[in-house]
Design a protein around this motif. Structure first.
Motif, PDB file in Angstrom:
ATOM      1  N   ARG A  39       0.812  -1.221   0.000  1.00  0.00           N
ATOM      2  CA  ARG A  39       0.000   0.000   0.000  1.00  0.00           C
ATOM      3  C   ARG A  39       0.841   1.266   0.000  1.00  0.00           C
ATOM      4  O   ARG A  39       0.318   2.351  -0.208  1.00  0.00           O
ATOM      5  N   ASP A  40       2.142   1.159   0.217  1.00  0.00           N
ATOM      6  CA  ASP A  40       3.017   2.325   0.275  1.00  0.00           C
ATOM      7  C   ASP A  40       3.896   2.401  -0.967  1.00  0.00           C
ATOM      8  O   ASP A  40       4.073   1.414  -1.671  1.00  0.00           O
ATOM      9  N   HIS A  41       4.462   3.574  -1.190  1.00  0.00           N
ATOM     10  CA  HIS A  41       5.411   3.783  -2.284  1.00  0.00           C
ATOM     11  C   HIS A  41       6.800   3.964  -1.694  1.00  0.00           C
ATOM     12  O   HIS A  41       6.971   4.636  -0.679  1.00  0.00           O
ATOM     13  N   PHE A  42       7.792   3.326  -2.305  1.00  0.00           N
ATOM     14  CA  PHE A  42       9.180   3.584  -1.922  1.00  0.00           C
ATOM     15  C   PHE A  42      10.104   3.145  -3.041  1.00  0.00           C
ATOM     16  O   PHE A  42       9.730   2.368  -3.921  1.00  0.00           O
ATOM     17  N   ASP A  43      11.314   3.687  -2.992  1.00  0.00           N
ATOM     18  CA  ASP A  43      12.345   3.356  -3.979  1.00  0.00           C
ATOM     19  C   ASP A  43      13.386   2.455  -3.316  1.00  0.00           C
ATOM     20  O   ASP A  43      13.655   2.592  -2.124  1.00  0.00           O
ATOM     21  N   THR A  44      13.977   1.582  -4.102  1.00  0.00           N
ATOM     22  CA  THR A  44      15.104   0.796  -3.601  1.00  0.00           C
ATOM     23  C   THR A  44      16.381   1.465  -4.090  1.00  0.00           C
ATOM     24  O   THR A  44      16.470   1.849  -5.255  1.00  0.00           O
ATOM     25  N   PRO A  45      17.370   1.629  -3.235  1.00  0.00           N
ATOM     26  CA  PRO A  45      18.550   2.411  -3.601  1.00  0.00           C
ATOM     27  C   PRO A  45      19.526   1.723  -4.550  1.00  0.00           C
ATOM     28  O   PRO A  45      20.328   2.391  -5.175  1.00  0.00           O
ATOM     29  N   ALA A  46      19.466   0.400  -4.674  1.00  0.00           N
ATOM     30  CA  ALA A  46      20.436  -0.314  -5.517  1.00  0.00           C
ATOM     31  C   ALA A  46      19.773  -1.562  -6.087  1.00  0.00           C
ATOM     32  O   ALA A  46      18.784  -2.041  -5.532  1.00  0.00           O
ATOM     33  N   GLY A  62      -9.411 -12.595   2.199  1.00  0.00           N
ATOM     34  CA  GLY A  62      -8.485 -13.596   2.711  1.00  0.00           C
ATOM     35  C   GLY A  62      -7.033 -13.284   2.414  1.00  0.00           C
ATOM     36  O   GLY A  62      -6.146 -13.994   2.873  1.00  0.00           O
ATOM     37  N   GLY A  63      -6.754 -12.239   1.650  1.00  0.00           N
ATOM     38  CA  GLY A  63      -5.383 -11.845   1.344  1.00  0.00           C
ATOM     39  C   GLY A  63      -4.813 -10.929   2.406  1.00  0.00           C
ATOM     40  O   GLY A  63      -5.378 -10.760   3.478  1.00  0.00           O
ATOM     41  N   TYR A  64      -3.678 -10.346   2.074  1.00  0.00           N
ATOM     42  CA  TYR A  64      -2.993  -9.444   3.009  1.00  0.00           C
ATOM     43  C   TYR A  64      -2.607  -8.160   2.303  1.00  0.00           C
ATOM     44  O   TYR A  64      -2.270  -8.171   1.123  1.00  0.00           O
ATOM     45  N   GLU A  65      -2.644  -7.060   3.056  1.00  0.00           N
ATOM     46  CA  GLU A  65      -2.065  -5.823   2.558  1.00  0.00           C
ATOM     47  C   GLU A  65      -0.881  -5.485   3.447  1.00  0.00           C
ATOM     48  O   GLU A  65      -0.861  -5.802   4.625  1.00  0.00           O
ATOM     49  N   ALA A  66       0.121  -4.864   2.826  1.00  0.00           N
ATOM     50  CA  ALA A  66       1.360  -4.554   3.529  1.00  0.00           C
ATOM     51  C   ALA A  66       1.579  -3.054   3.597  1.00  0.00           C
ATOM     52  O   ALA A  66       1.329  -2.335   2.630  1.00  0.00           O
ATOM     53  N   HIS A  67       2.039  -2.603   4.733  1.00  0.00           N
ATOM     54  CA  HIS A  67       2.478  -1.219   4.945  1.00  0.00           C
ATOM     55  C   HIS A  67       3.893  -1.277   5.498  1.00  0.00           C
ATOM     56  O   HIS A  67       4.220  -2.171   6.288  1.00  0.00           O
ATOM     57  N   VAL A  95      11.427   0.659  -8.078  1.00  0.00           N
ATOM     58  CA  VAL A  95      10.373   1.495  -7.508  1.00  0.00           C
ATOM     59  C   VAL A  95       9.199   0.591  -7.148  1.00  0.00           C
ATOM     60  O   VAL A  95       8.721  -0.172  -7.995  1.00  0.00           O
ATOM     61  N   VAL A  96       8.771   0.663  -5.898  1.00  0.00           N
ATOM     62  CA  VAL A  96       7.601  -0.093  -5.454  1.00  0.00           C
ATOM     63  C   VAL A  96       6.438   0.884  -5.386  1.00  0.00           C
ATOM     64  O   VAL A  96       6.492   1.877  -4.659  1.00  0.00           O
ATOM     65  N   SER A  97       5.413   0.602  -6.157  1.00  0.00           N
ATOM     66  CA  SER A  97       4.234   1.457  -6.206  1.00  0.00           C
ATOM     67  C   SER A  97       3.095   0.843  -5.407  1.00  0.00           C
ATOM     68  O   SER A  97       3.038  -0.384  -5.244  1.00  0.00           O
ATOM     69  N   PRO A  98       2.177   1.678  -4.906  1.00  0.00           N
ATOM     70  CA  PRO A  98       1.008   1.126  -4.231  1.00  0.00           C
ATOM     71  C   PRO A  98       0.278   0.141  -5.147  1.00  0.00           C
ATOM     72  O   PRO A  98       0.236   0.325  -6.362  1.00  0.00           O
ATOM     73  N   ASN A  99      -0.265  -0.905  -4.563  1.00  0.00           N
ATOM     74  CA  ASN A  99      -1.005  -1.978  -5.218  1.00  0.00           C
ATOM     75  C   ASN A  99      -0.125  -2.982  -5.938  1.00  0.00           C
ATOM     76  O   ASN A  99      -0.630  -3.892  -6.582  1.00  0.00           O
TER      77      ASN A  99
END
Length: 108
Positions: A39-46, A62-67, A95-99
């Motif tokens: 559910r969050d956005h973040f970048d990976t540095p390498a 029945g699934g999971y959401e992550a923060h 880059v990790v985008s929401p969803n």
């Protein structure tokens, strides 16, 4: 083992815990892996595989959401205490985008 506390905890969870269970004769040596929706956005540095500390919540289907459990610095113990899983971000993702959907290893 790495020197930073969280790095050591993650390494022990991913590598040492399954090994110790196998040496102890347990039939189930691997940690439970689940699919999660981030559910969050973040970048990976390498371009590396990351084990991101996340807090999972149950979804109605029945699934999971992550923060994110917080900042991901390897010296930040609080985020390890708040996390209940390690989300696996492959090295091909910068880059990790929401969803976005990833696998996560449940913490023992």
């Amino acid at each position: 083992m790495p020197g930073n506390p969280v790095s050591t905890m993650v390494t022990a969870t991913v590598f040492a815990w399954p090994l110790l269970r196998a040496l102890g004769g347990y039939s189930q040596t691997s940690l439970r892996t689940v699919r999660v929706t981030m559910r969050d956005h973040f970048d990976t540095p390498a371009p590396l595989t990351y084990f991101v500390r996340v807090a999972l919540s149950d979804l109605e289907d029945g699934g999971y959401e992550a923060h994110l459990a917080g900042p991901q610095g390897s010296n930040l113990l609080r985020t390890m205490a708040l996390a209940n899983a390690l989300m696996i971000v492959p090295e091909s993702v910068n880059v990790v985008s929401p969803n976005a959907v990833f696998d996560a290893v449940m913490l023992p």
